[in-house]
Enzyme design. Structure first.
Site, PDB file in Angstrom:
ATOM      1  N   LYS A 111       0.833  -1.206   0.000  1.00  0.00           N
ATOM      2  CA  LYS A 111       0.000   0.000   0.000  1.00  0.00           C
ATOM      3  C   LYS A 111       0.869   1.258   0.000  1.00  0.00           C
ATOM      4  O   LYS A 111       1.887   1.313   0.709  1.00  0.00           O
ATOM      5  CB  LYS A 111      -0.896  -0.030   1.241  1.00  0.00           C
ATOM      6  CG  LYS A 111      -1.925   1.087   1.336  1.00  0.00           C
ATOM      7  CD  LYS A 111      -2.803   0.868   2.557  1.00  0.00           C
ATOM      8  CE  LYS A 111      -3.909   1.892   2.699  1.00  0.00           C
ATOM      9  NZ  LYS A 111      -4.775   1.624   3.868  1.00  0.00           N
TER      10      LYS A 111
ATOM     11  N   SER B 226      -9.604   1.409   3.057  1.00  0.00           N
ATOM     12  CA  SER B 226      -8.847   2.197   2.106  1.00  0.00           C
ATOM     13  C   SER B 226      -7.809   1.395   1.314  1.00  0.00           C
ATOM     14  O   SER B 226      -7.276   1.897   0.321  1.00  0.00           O
ATOM     15  CB  SER B 226      -8.113   3.321   2.873  1.00  0.00           C
ATOM     16  OG  SER B 226      -7.157   2.800   3.797  1.00  0.00           O
TER      17      SER B 226
ATOM     18  N   SER C 256      -9.686  -0.965   7.225  1.00  0.00           N
ATOM     19  CA  SER C 256      -9.144  -0.752   5.889  1.00  0.00           C
ATOM     20  C   SER C 256      -8.405  -1.925   5.273  1.00  0.00           C
ATOM     21  O   SER C 256      -8.049  -1.874   4.102  1.00  0.00           O
ATOM     22  CB  SER C 256      -8.231   0.482   5.884  1.00  0.00           C
ATOM     23  OG  SER C 256      -8.987   1.654   6.004  1.00  0.00           O
TER      24      SER C 256
END
Length: 374
Positions: free
Chosen positions: A20, A96, A120
């Site tokens: 990420k 996310s 997330s």
């Protein structure tokens, strides 16, 4: 950056990993999916989790897209492009850590490394039909991860195969050892508000597994959700206040960030008191049970079309955020999507007993495979 990953060429090894883009990789900028960070300089060193991942033989193949500033639940991103949900194209990829999940679901990597401050990792894993683990708070080192200061955020893996997830955890955390006991885990089936189709799928899985199980409640669950919202709002605002007036911010994140700045000290004190009370409540229930079981999502996620039209649904994390507040490890397992949308089961374990949680998940995953072949 593509809509899923920005290709890199780091390390060598048989297993591919995407990371990420809130996590530093030396020589590459960390932009958190935001145009406001477009001119960020390259990171000078690897985040600790990246260093560890490479040192045990994994191959990092890309930085993964995300909901801007990791501050949203849909996974949409107008600047970098929104990752498609490979398994459920009509639905959001979830945020996310949308790119980490989408890349794994698309077969671009065996493991996606994400972060989980309010669901997330678990939300995008559930939306994309994958396994996702939010470890015990602080278990995996967060040095080199945005935001630098947090009391909620955890680094963790997403995988299409539970054994792949377990192998990754065992590789990057020497303390992670699956217990050798043959005892069946004692499960507390939490009574929570969720759609009928979700409740039925969870009940079917738990019944098929034939584990010792009792029903239970967490009386502070709803309040813990609200408290977690207050904490994430204050901590995100503190971390991102420098960009609050940047015109390059996406409209949804800009609105949330401005609202987050209004979180009062009184609200934060009340949230911290609730954190302590809720943590005690969960710990007490886990004194007589090995894991808690509940749906991952209370209702269907937004369709991509609805999200692109501007709809928001923070309550999709109602069963996720409380365990960020308490710090307990939590794992989502995909269920057979018989309702026409992604379904998932969440397990919560004792703080520090991430391996025991994954052992219980193994038993339930076996029951899921049996159900899927009927």
């Amino acid at each position: 950056m593509t809509s899923v990953i920005e290709a890199l060429a780091l390390g060598r090894g048989p297993k591919r990993v995407v990371v990420k883009d809130t996590i530093d990789i030396a020589g590459h900028p960390t932009r958190a999916g935001s145009a406001a960070l477009a001119e960020a300089p390259p990171a000078r060193r690897h985040a600790e989790i990246v260093e560890r991942t490479l040192s045990v033989g994994y191959r990092i193949v890309g930085k993964a897209n995300l909901h801007e500033l990791a501050f949203g639940m849909t996974g949409l991103n107008a600047w970098t492009g929104t990752p498609e949900n490979p398994c459920f194209p009509e639905w959001i990829p979830g945020g996310s850590s949308s790119g980490s999940a989408a890349a794994v679901a698309a077969g671009l990597a065996e493991v996606g490394i994400g972060t989980d401050t309010g669901g997330s990792i678990r939300l995008p894993a559930a939306c994309c039909g994958l396994y996702g683990l939010k470890p015990t708070f602080g278990r995996l080192d967060r040095r080199g991860v945005m935001p630098a200061a947090t009391s909620l955020d955890c680094v963790g893996p997403i995988a299409a195969d539970l054994e792949e997830l377990i192998a990754f955890m065992a590789a990057v955390d020497p303390r992670f050892v699956i217990p050798a006991t043959q005892d069946l885990p004692r499960v507390a089936r939490l009574d929570v508000a969720a759609d009928d189709a979700i409740q039925a799928a969870v009940e079917e899985c738990l019944t098929e597994a034939s584990l010792p199980m009792t029903s239970a409640t967490l009386g502070l669950l709803d309040e813990a959700y609200s408290a977690a919202m207050a904490v994430i709002n204050r901590e995100t605002f503190d971390a991102c206040a420098a960009w609050r007036d940047d015109t390059r911010l996406g409209a949804d994140v800009a609105r949330r960030l401005r609202a987050a700045g209004e979180t009062s000290d009184t609200e934060l004190r009340e949230a911290e008191a609730l954190r302590r009370a809720f943590t005690r409540e969960v710990d007490r229930l886990l004194e007589t049970h090995d894991v808690l079981a509940l749906p991952t999502l209370p209702h269907a996620p937004l369709t991509r079309a609805a999200a692109e039209a501007g709809e928001q649904d923070l309550t999709i994390s109602a069963l996720l955020r409380p365990f960020n507040l308490s710090g307990h490890p939590a794992l989502t397992l995909p269920l057979v999507p018989r309702a026409g949308y992604p379904l998932a089961l969440q397990l919560v374990g004792r703080r520090g007993d991430d391996a025991g949680l994954c052992r219980a998940a193994r038993l339930l995953a076996g029951a899921l495979r049996a159900t899927a072949t009927e």
